[in-house]
Each structure stands twice: as structure tokens, then as C-alpha cells.
Design a protein around this motif. Structure first.
Motif, PDB file in Angstrom:
ATOM      1  N   GLN A 198       1.029  -1.270  -0.023  1.00 31.57           N
ATOM      2  CA  GLN A 198      -0.098   0.128   0.011  1.00 31.57           C
ATOM      3  C   GLN A 198       0.802   1.247  -0.027  1.00 31.57           C
ATOM      4  O   GLN A 198       1.861   1.289   0.679  1.00 31.57           O
ATOM      5  N   ILE A 199       0.315   2.405  -0.808  1.00 27.77           N
ATOM      6  CA  ILE A 199       1.085   3.384  -0.758  1.00 27.77           C
ATOM      7  C   ILE A 199       0.733   4.081   0.815  1.00 27.77           C
ATOM      8  O   ILE A 199      -0.073   3.705   1.186  1.00 27.77           O
ATOM      9  N   PRO A 200       1.816   4.846   1.291  1.00 26.72           N
ATOM     10  CA  PRO A 200       1.403   5.540   2.530  1.00 26.72           C
ATOM     11  C   PRO A 200      -0.161   6.166   2.836  1.00 26.72           C
ATOM     12  O   PRO A 200      -0.499   6.748   1.948  1.00 26.72           O
ATOM     13  N   THR A 201      -0.701   5.565   3.748  1.00 31.07           N
ATOM     14  CA  THR A 201      -2.066   5.964   3.993  1.00 31.07           C
ATOM     15  C   THR A 201      -2.593   6.686   5.379  1.00 31.07           C
ATOM     16  O   THR A 201      -3.476   7.328   5.584  1.00 31.07           O
ATOM     17  N   ASP A 202      -1.349   7.166   6.259  1.00 31.59           N
ATOM     18  CA  ASP A 202      -1.549   7.910   7.427  1.00 31.59           C
ATOM     19  C   ASP A 202      -1.265   9.416   6.947  1.00 31.59           C
ATOM     20  O   ASP A 202      -1.112   9.959   8.031  1.00 31.59           O
ATOM     21  N   GLY A 203      -1.144   9.811   5.850  1.00 31.11           N
ATOM     22  CA  GLY A 203      -0.824  11.047   5.627  1.00 31.11           C
ATOM     23  C   GLY A 203      -2.117  11.757   4.691  1.00 31.11           C
ATOM     24  O   GLY A 203      -2.925  11.203   4.765  1.00 31.11           O
ATOM     25  N   ALA A 204      -1.635  12.943   3.933  1.00 31.41           N
ATOM     26  CA  ALA A 204      -2.733  13.584   3.148  1.00 31.41           C
ATOM     27  C   ALA A 204      -3.126  12.528   1.958  1.00 31.41           C
ATOM     28  O   ALA A 204      -4.401  12.619   1.791  1.00 31.41           O
ATOM     29  N   CYS A 205      -2.148  12.024   1.304  1.00 30.49           N
ATOM     30  CA  CYS A 205      -2.877  10.911   0.272  1.00 30.49           C
ATOM     31  C   CYS A 205      -3.753  10.037   0.850  1.00 30.49           C
ATOM     32  O   CYS A 205      -4.795   9.708   0.118  1.00 30.49           O
TER      33      CYS A 205
END
Length: 283
Positions: A198-205
């Protein structure tokens, strides 16, 4: 904003990607003012049309403004642009090029990886997790001539979906290297099969993905930059069959021509893929 680089967070990864982009990329284009004006006006016009067509409210506008600010604070502009925009830029850039298909570079490329020769073992940790992978092939010109001394820069995620230099606790050049093909353009690379991630999910994206009810998955892939003297460099990724996200990659980077055909060998898998480079004369 101070970012704790010792934790595998979106902000830490984003900060690394932003710093890397600023240090590695040519940040100025020799673009005449009239083209800058035309491109900026058309982008803004498309935004204005969306607002009018869909009757965007002030609450929605302010939510967008807040989110755009957070993208910058999280250092996620490289991630956002590489995931949702770059595939179209790549499509335009390679439209007139013959030979092997390219695709996006993504935010995790690092130049100057160690030179490993034509029979290469990518650096790994003791007990590196994953399935051993032998990746071999040949680099040729479009006329079939082998390209002696062609270079292949290769990098990929580990079995947990993390890239060295962008996540903590991973040796600097883990699963990265520069391979030089032999006089017949052939190469043999020993590594570990990467995992989907998964691409990072804990930020703005991640907030955009959640709000839009999208998924954050990228299929397992190898990244490569392949170059040969007198030929155009290609940047590409190679994928593995059967991955559930080959058909709906969040980055829209998968092409049928880039899906490998692995076969089982003792203790792992083997894949063969030949790269065909177009001449510089076509530029």
C-alpha cells in the motif's frame, strides 16, 4: 515541521521523497513564457470548469485548501504527483519511441546505486525475507543488435513493502544496484521477489483515498532504468502475473507488455525479460 525519520510514517517517507527530489532532479525547464501561460491557464480553466459543473461549495473548497496544505506539510507532493499524474506524462513522453514499454519512475528512485557487474547479487540483509528471484535477459537495439555494456539500474521494495533510504532500519542500498550487461548485452540479477504494498495512508494522500473510497494498493513490481550508448534510456517497471491489483493499480502504471512470466526453480523463481532500446536518432 520536524519529522521523526526513525518511524515508517507517511510524513517521514514523504519528507525523504521531497528531499531526494530536490537534490536529484533538474528543477528548471527551459519553457518560454507563452507556453507557461498557456499550460497554467488551461489547468486553472479545468479547475474552474469542475467547480461550475459540480457546484462546488465553500465548505468543499476550504476542505480542499486544507488538504492541499497538508500534502505539503506531509512532504507528499512527490507521492501525489507520481501516483496520480506521472503515468500520463510518461505516456506523452514515450509516444514516439520504439522498443520496450516504459512506465513511471515513482518517488523512490535513488541515483548512483553500487555497480554490481553483469552477474549481480543485489545487496540484502542477513535473513532477507521473500522468495529468491533470478532475473535475467538481454538488452538489444530495435534492429536486434545486442548493446554491449548497457546499464540497468534496479530497485524495489522488500517483502514488507518498504524501500531502503525511505524507511528506517533498512541498509542504505538494500535491494538496489546498477548492473552492467556483458558484451552480448546479457545480465543476470539475483534478488528477492518483492511484495505488493500500500502507498502510505497515514498522511494527506491516505485521506484522499479514504474520502474517495479508493484503494491504496500497488502490485508487486521491479523498477528499472535501462540505458545504452547511442540509445534512449527507458524507465520502466515489471510486474508479476496473478496479482489482484495488476488491473487496478492505484498508480495506473501497469501495462500488459510489462507483466513477467515466472517459472519455479529450485528454491525460488526465475524470470526472463529482454529490453529493446530505440536509437538516440529518434529523439
Amino acid at each position: 515541521m520536524t519529522v521523526d525519520q526513525s518511524v515508517a510514517t507517511a510524513a517521514a517517507s514523504g519528507a525523504n521523497a521531497t528531499q531526494r527530489f530536490a537534490s536529484d532532479k533538474r528543477l528548471a525547464a527551459d519553457t518560454p513564457p507563452e507556453r507557461v501561460s498557456m499550460l497554467a491557464r488551461e489547468v486553472l480553466s479545468a479547475v474552474h470548469t469542475t467547480i461550475r459543473d459540480h457546484q462546488v461549495t465553500y465548505d468543499e473548497y476550504n476542505a480542499l485548501k486544507s488538504w492541499l496544505i497538508q500534502v505539503g506539510q506531509d512532504g507528499e507532493w512527490p507521492l501525489f504527483l507520481d501516483v496520480w499524474v506521472e503515468h500520463v506524462v510518461e505516456e506523452v513522453a514515450s509516444d514516439t519511441r520504439d522498443g520496450s514499454k516504459g512506465t513511471i519512475e515513482g518517488p523512490y528512485y535513488v541515483p548512483d546505486a553500487p555497480e554490481l557487474g553483469s552477474e549481480a547479487w543485489l545487496p540484502t540483509r542477513d535473513g532477507e525475507q521473500g522468495t529468491p528471484l533470478l532475473f535475467e535477459g538481454q538488452v538489444r537495439s530495435v534492429d536486434g543488435t545486442p548493446i554491449s555494456g548497457a546499464t540497468l539500474e534496479i530497485w524495489h521494495a522488500d517483502a514488507d513493502g518498504f524501500y531502503s533510504q525511505f524507511a528506517p532500519g533498512i541498509p542504505e542500498w538494500n535491494l538496489r544496484g546498477t548492473v552492467t550487461a556483458d558484451t552480448d548485452g546479457r545480465f543476470h540479477i539475483h534478488t528477492m521477489k518483492p511484495a505488493p504494498y500500500q502507498i502510505p495512508t497515514d498522511g494527506a494522500c491516505g485521506k484522499l483515498i479514504s474520502a474517495a473510497d479508493w484503494h491504496p494498493w500497488r502490485p508487486a513490481h521491479l523498477h528499472l532504468k535501462v540505458a545504452g550508448q547511442g540509445h534512449q534510456q527507458i524507465t520502466t517497471q515489471l510486474y508479476f502475473p496473478g496479482d489482484p491489483h495488476n488491473d487496478d493499480d492505484v498508480a495506473s502504471a501497469v501495462k500488459p507488455e510489462l507483466v513477467l512470466d515466472p517459472r519455479d526453480i529450485d528454491g525460488g523463481q526465475q524470470v526472463t525479460y529482454d529490453f529493446v532500446l530505440d536509437s538516440d536518432a529518434a529523439v
